[in-house]
Enzyme design. Structure first.
Site, mmCIF file in Angstrom:
data_model
loop_
_atom_site.group_PDB
_atom_site.id
_atom_site.type_symbol
_atom_site.label_atom_id
_atom_site.label_comp_id
_atom_site.label_asym_id
_atom_site.label_seq_id
_atom_site.Cartn_x
_atom_site.Cartn_y
_atom_site.Cartn_z
ATOM 1 N N TYR A 43 36.083 4.444 3.070
ATOM 2 C CA TYR A 43 35.270 4.439 4.281
ATOM 3 C C TYR A 43 35.740 3.304 5.186
ATOM 4 C CZ TYR A 43 32.042 7.214 1.366
ATOM 5 O OH TYR A 43 31.490 8.159 0.532
ATOM 6 N N HIS A 79 36.094 9.028 -7.014
ATOM 7 C CA HIS A 79 35.615 9.685 -5.798
ATOM 8 C C HIS A 79 35.996 11.161 -5.762
ATOM 9 C CE1 HIS A 79 34.755 8.780 -1.255
ATOM 10 N NE2 HIS A 79 34.068 9.806 -1.710
ATOM 11 N N SER A 119 24.628 13.382 1.313
ATOM 12 C CA SER A 119 24.294 14.276 2.427
ATOM 13 C C SER A 119 23.029 15.078 2.123
ATOM 14 C CB SER A 119 25.462 15.228 2.742
ATOM 15 O OG SER A 119 26.562 14.519 3.245
ATOM 16 N N PRO A 120 21.959 14.411 1.676
ATOM 17 C CA PRO A 120 20.734 15.125 1.312
ATOM 18 C C PRO A 120 20.004 15.725 2.510
ATOM 19 C CG PRO A 120 20.340 12.774 1.288
ATOM 20 C CD PRO A 120 21.823 12.957 1.484
ATOM 21 N N LEU A 121 20.398 15.300 3.708
ATOM 22 C CA LEU A 121 19.792 15.838 4.934
ATOM 23 C C LEU A 121 20.782 16.724 5.695
ATOM 24 C CD1 LEU A 121 17.923 12.628 6.157
ATOM 25 C CD2 LEU A 121 17.101 14.451 4.660
ATOM 26 N N GLY A 122 21.797 17.212 4.988
ATOM 27 C CA GLY A 122 22.767 18.096 5.636
ATOM 28 C C GLY A 122 23.477 17.440 6.799
ATOM 29 N N GLY A 125 22.339 15.291 8.764
ATOM 30 C CA GLY A 125 21.414 15.198 9.891
ATOM 31 C C GLY A 125 20.886 16.526 10.372
ATOM 32 N N PHE A 126 21.555 17.615 10.006
ATOM 33 C CA PHE A 126 21.175 18.930 10.526
ATOM 34 C C PHE A 126 19.805 19.364 10.031
ATOM 35 C CE2 PHE A 126 21.518 23.601 10.965
ATOM 36 C CZ PHE A 126 21.872 23.662 12.303
#
Length: 327
Positions: free
Chosen positions: A55, A123, A202-205, A207-208
């Site tokens: 990152y 990773h 990415s538990p919220l997609g 941000g989507f």
């Protein structure tokens, strides 16, 4: 903030924080703001910070190191190795060789400014490199006190079992959310059978699912979502039906769509710890409060039923990003 154990003796906050976006992929970075977000997360009881050497590259670990030096905060740091990229390029190679494991670990320890990494993930797995050799090297690093726990990211159940036979694996990290549920087929059952914690990224997609990202006109320069199949204009228009269902359910529950999505994940197991990423103070507060939301069995069944009726359009990544997935 309640706490959870990924494995016995490894306790973290029920919700962690993904730090990737503070360095790249989601538009311009602002270190001063990010440091405030990291500090706010700690004030809210979040003690599980997720980063990786790729990152930035390197910048994110350096940012976490600066935060730790400034605050002396007592947190659990998870970082990763294996994805090799040149600065400014998305193209990557995967290196799991024993010699690289050691070089990467030493570099991460230096950037973070710590003597021991709490959780060190592979990773991505290179199928050409025997996972047994990689884990054996990581096991040596545990014995040397340089890492405390070993993790794997985006692996198959078969690889997980091979790795766990060499040295206990403490956590598996893979994408998991209301619109990405493939891990329920084999990885989650394998983790449960072996007593291994699971960390959804990415538990919220991205941000989507939180309703924060509705159209391609909202992309800022450097936002890699613009190239992802699920965020292509036509795909987003169709996927919007999923966010609408989540938003409507959240209104009934008296919470935000993001909080509902996180509460759903927390309900899937006592050693599941989602790591939503953000670089905004208001979202870290909102995310932390999801730990206090409880969904009844009837609510879970209805929510899943509503979402399952709607197809997800588009792959998670571009072909380049798919390298090493489910290896």
């Amino acid at each position: 903030m309640e706490t959870r154990e990924l494995v016995p003796g490894f306790q973290v906050s029920a919700i962690g924080i993904g730090c990737m976006g503070m360095s790249e992929f989601y538009g311009p970075r602002d270190d001063e703001v990010s440091l405030k977000v990291l500090a706010k997360a700690y004030d809210l009881g979040i003690t599980f910070y997720d980063t990786a050497d790729t990152y930035g590259p390197n910048h994110n670990e350096e940012l976490i190191g600066k935060f730790l030096k400034q605050t002396n905060a007592s947190v659990r740091i998870a970082t990763k190795f294996g994805i090799v990229r040149k600065p400014g390029e998305y193209a990557r190679s995967i290196n799991n060789s024993p010699s690289y494991v050691r070089l990467a670990c030493e570099a991460s320890l230096k950037r973070l400014g710590v003597e021991q990494i709490d959780l060190y993930y592979v990773h991505r797995v290179n199928p050409a490199q025997p996972i047994e050799e990689t884990i054996a090297t990581l096991s040596d690093l545990v014995k040397e006190g340089k890492i405390a726990h070993i993790g794997l990211s985006e692996v198959s159940a078969s690889t997980l079992k091979k790795a766990h036979a060499i040295h206990p694996i403490s956590a598996v990290q893979s994408e998991y959310s209301l619109w990405t549920r493939e891990v329920e087929e084999s990885i989650l059952p394998a983790c449960k059978a072996l007593g291994i914690g699971f960390v959804p990224y990415s538990p919220l997609g991205r941000g989507f699912l939180a309703g924060r990202f509705q159209g391609s006109e909202g992309f800022t320069e450097g936002d890699f979502r613009e190239a992802l199949p699920r965020f292509e204009k036509d795909a987003m228009a169709k996927n919007q039906r999923i966010t609408d269902v989540i938003a409507e359910f959240a209104v009934e529950k008296g919470c935000t769509p993001a909080q509902l999505s996180l509460a759903w994940l927390l309900s899937k197991g006592d050693n599941i710890v989602p790591i939503p990423g953000t670089k905004k103070l208001k979202y870290i507060q909102e995310n932390s409060e999801a730990a206090g939301i409880v969904l009844s069995p009837a609510e879970l069944k209805r929510l899943e039923s509503l979402v399952e009726k709607l197809p997800v359009i588009g792959e998670r990544y571009t072909p380049e990003g798919m390298k090493g997935l489910n290896a």
